[in-house]
Design a protein around this motif. Sequence first.
Motif, PDB file in Angstrom:
ATOM      1  N   UNK A 186      11.993  42.610 124.562  1.00  0.00           N
ATOM      2  CA  UNK A 186      10.874  43.008 123.696  1.00  0.00           C
ATOM      3  C   UNK A 186      11.326  44.042 122.676  1.00  0.00           C
ATOM      4  N   UNK A 187      12.168  44.974 123.114  1.00  0.00           N
ATOM      5  CA  UNK A 187      12.685  45.986 122.199  1.00  0.00           C
ATOM      6  C   UNK A 187      13.549  45.370 121.104  1.00  0.00           C
ATOM      7  N   UNK A 188      14.313  44.346 121.460  1.00  0.00           N
ATOM      8  CA  UNK A 188      15.235  43.712 120.520  1.00  0.00           C
ATOM      9  C   UNK A 188      14.511  42.843 119.505  1.00  0.00           C
ATOM     10  N   UNK A 189      13.332  42.324 119.887  1.00  0.00           N
ATOM     11  CA  UNK A 189      12.585  41.461 118.976  1.00  0.00           C
ATOM     12  C   UNK A 189      12.042  42.234 117.781  1.00  0.00           C
ATOM     13  N   UNK A 190      11.655  43.467 118.006  1.00  0.00           N
ATOM     14  CA  UNK A 190      11.154  44.315 116.923  1.00  0.00           C
ATOM     15  C   UNK A 190      11.866  45.661 117.009  1.00  0.00           C
ATOM     16  N   UNK A 191      13.159  45.668 116.680  1.00  0.00           N
ATOM     17  CA  UNK A 191      13.951  46.892 116.880  1.00  0.00           C
ATOM     18  C   UNK A 191      13.544  48.033 115.950  1.00  0.00           C
ATOM     19  N   UNK A 192      13.532  49.219 116.514  1.00  0.00           N
ATOM     20  CA  UNK A 192      13.332  50.423 115.718  1.00  0.00           C
ATOM     21  C   UNK A 192      14.588  50.670 114.879  1.00  0.00           C
ATOM     22  N   UNK A 193      14.444  51.184 113.673  1.00  0.00           N
ATOM     23  CA  UNK A 193      15.636  51.506 112.876  1.00  0.00           C
ATOM     24  C   UNK A 193      16.549  52.490 113.613  1.00  0.00           C
ATOM     25  N   UNK A 194      17.838  52.247 113.530  1.00  0.00           N
ATOM     26  CA  UNK A 194      18.810  53.118 114.177  1.00  0.00           C
ATOM     27  C   UNK A 194      18.657  54.563 113.704  1.00  0.00           C
ATOM     28  N   UNK A 195      18.373  54.736 112.418  1.00  0.00           N
ATOM     29  CA  UNK A 195      18.240  56.073 111.858  1.00  0.00           C
ATOM     30  C   UNK A 195      17.128  56.879 112.502  1.00  0.00           C
ATOM     31  N   UNK A 196      15.987  56.232 112.777  1.00  0.00           N
ATOM     32  CA  UNK A 196      14.872  56.941 113.418  1.00  0.00           C
ATOM     33  C   UNK A 196      15.234  57.358 114.839  1.00  0.00           C
ATOM     34  N   UNK A 197      15.903  56.444 115.564  1.00  0.00           N
ATOM     35  CA  UNK A 197      16.304  56.763 116.936  1.00  0.00           C
ATOM     36  C   UNK A 197      17.325  57.901 116.948  1.00  0.00           C
ATOM     37  N   UNK A 198      18.262  57.867 116.008  1.00  0.00           N
ATOM     38  CA  UNK A 198      19.288  58.907 115.926  1.00  0.00           C
ATOM     39  C   UNK A 198      18.660  60.249 115.551  1.00  0.00           C
ATOM     40  N   UNK A 199      17.684  60.217 114.647  1.00  0.00           N
ATOM     41  CA  UNK A 199      17.027  61.460 114.241  1.00  0.00           C
ATOM     42  C   UNK A 199      16.242  62.061 115.399  1.00  0.00           C
ATOM     43  N   UNK A 200      15.601  61.215 116.199  1.00  0.00           N
ATOM     44  CA  UNK A 200      14.874  61.705 117.366  1.00  0.00           C
ATOM     45  C   UNK A 200      15.837  62.351 118.359  1.00  0.00           C
ATOM     46  N   UNK A 201      16.993  61.709 118.577  1.00  0.00           N
ATOM     47  CA  UNK A 201      18.004  62.281 119.473  1.00  0.00           C
ATOM     48  C   UNK A 201      18.543  63.589 118.907  1.00  0.00           C
ATOM     49  N   UNK A 202      18.674  63.643 117.584  1.00  0.00           N
ATOM     50  CA  UNK A 202      19.131  64.869 116.924  1.00  0.00           C
ATOM     51  C   UNK A 202      18.137  66.009 117.157  1.00  0.00           C
ATOM     52  N   UNK A 203      16.840  65.710 117.005  1.00  0.00           N
ATOM     53  CA  UNK A 203      15.828  66.734 117.256  1.00  0.00           C
ATOM     54  C   UNK A 203      15.880  67.201 118.707  1.00  0.00           C
ATOM     55  N   UNK A 204      16.047  66.254 119.622  1.00  0.00           N
ATOM     56  CA  UNK A 204      16.112  66.590 121.045  1.00  0.00           C
ATOM     57  C   UNK A 204      17.289  67.528 121.310  1.00  0.00           C
TER      58      UNK A 204
END
Length: 378
Positions: A186-204
């Motif tokens: 399900x995650x792969x069918x509508x993948x979140x942009x890599x940049x958003x995921x990386x930015x969230x990890x950066x904030x964390x």
Amino acid sequence: MNKSDTTCKSSASIIFGVAFVWFTTHFGGGFASGAQIYSYYVRYGIWCLIMPAIAMFYNGIFFAYGMRFARRHEVYDYRSYNNAFYGRFAPIFSNLFELLYICVMCVAPAVAFATGGATLSTLTGLPYLLCTLIIGVFIFIVAIFGTDLVRRVASVLSICIIAGLLIVYIPNILHGLGSITAAAAQMSQAPMPFGKALYSAFLYGTFQLANIAVFVQHSKVFKRPNDAVKSMGLGFVVNALMMTMVCLGIMTVYTNPDMQTASVPTLLMVQNGVGKGFMTPLISILIILGAVSTAVNMVAAMVKRVSDGFENTSATTSHIKTREIVIALICCLVDFGIAQFGLLTLIQKAYSFLAYLAIPVILVPYVVHMIVTKFDTK
């Protein structure tokens, strides 16, 4: 056994112990409940399988650098450390760090109070207010006995927490492999942009940087400065593996309709997994232990900072102990009050706010320091 072997074993135990100070500080209420991992990783899709390791590697570099600096220059409370680290810019950045750390002291332990109190209330049926008070009393008692006790408690809690997490998560992950596969699809069918995921990890990772104030006090026990690098390397492995495991656990209920409204995803996983009758109280206890461990480390660091400032003026040992008790009590009362705003609000809003504050105060100055001093070798 010769003296060299004894020294080697002692050094290894210190490296191990300080590494788990990182884990117990990191493994707080938000982590234990699963809400923190879901908010910053799982909801960003399939990238949640690699982002925790990236964030922890990022943290490990900064923590190792800071603790190595503290040991080399023998500065073990965070004010003295900041004055040495920021150099001629200390009048600005040391005071900015104080403001940032006050914000951290208001948020992180408050999350611990909220999570621990809510979980204890669920287990016992006691009022939430009374449960947060019980959690606060325990945190207060442990914090006033100093960093040596905190470090011993950290090692014991780490072993208990990791063992308990493995007992809870591994059976549920194995039982839910089909659900994890479905979630990944399900995650792969509508993948979140890599940049958003990386930015969230950066904030964390960035809001975690303020924890350097907790860690520098433990640098004193290292036999040599480079032991800090070894210790944080071990800490990176432990934290990254445990975070990835939690991500997989939450993925077992990712497609569950209740996931959208669950405030404690870990409990949702257990209630829909194996051994519900045994796992529910066990994970609840782990959540409380995780919440308490973070608050203890944070409060102890603030007590040391403030009490050391008084000690430089004049006081007897008994007076210093009285001051430590008063400082710890004030910290706990403030955190108790802030906890009443609620767990999710503190995780989603307050933690991101801390990250934005840490960028100019810690991230940018540390990068500049690394470049100018060639990693503190120049």
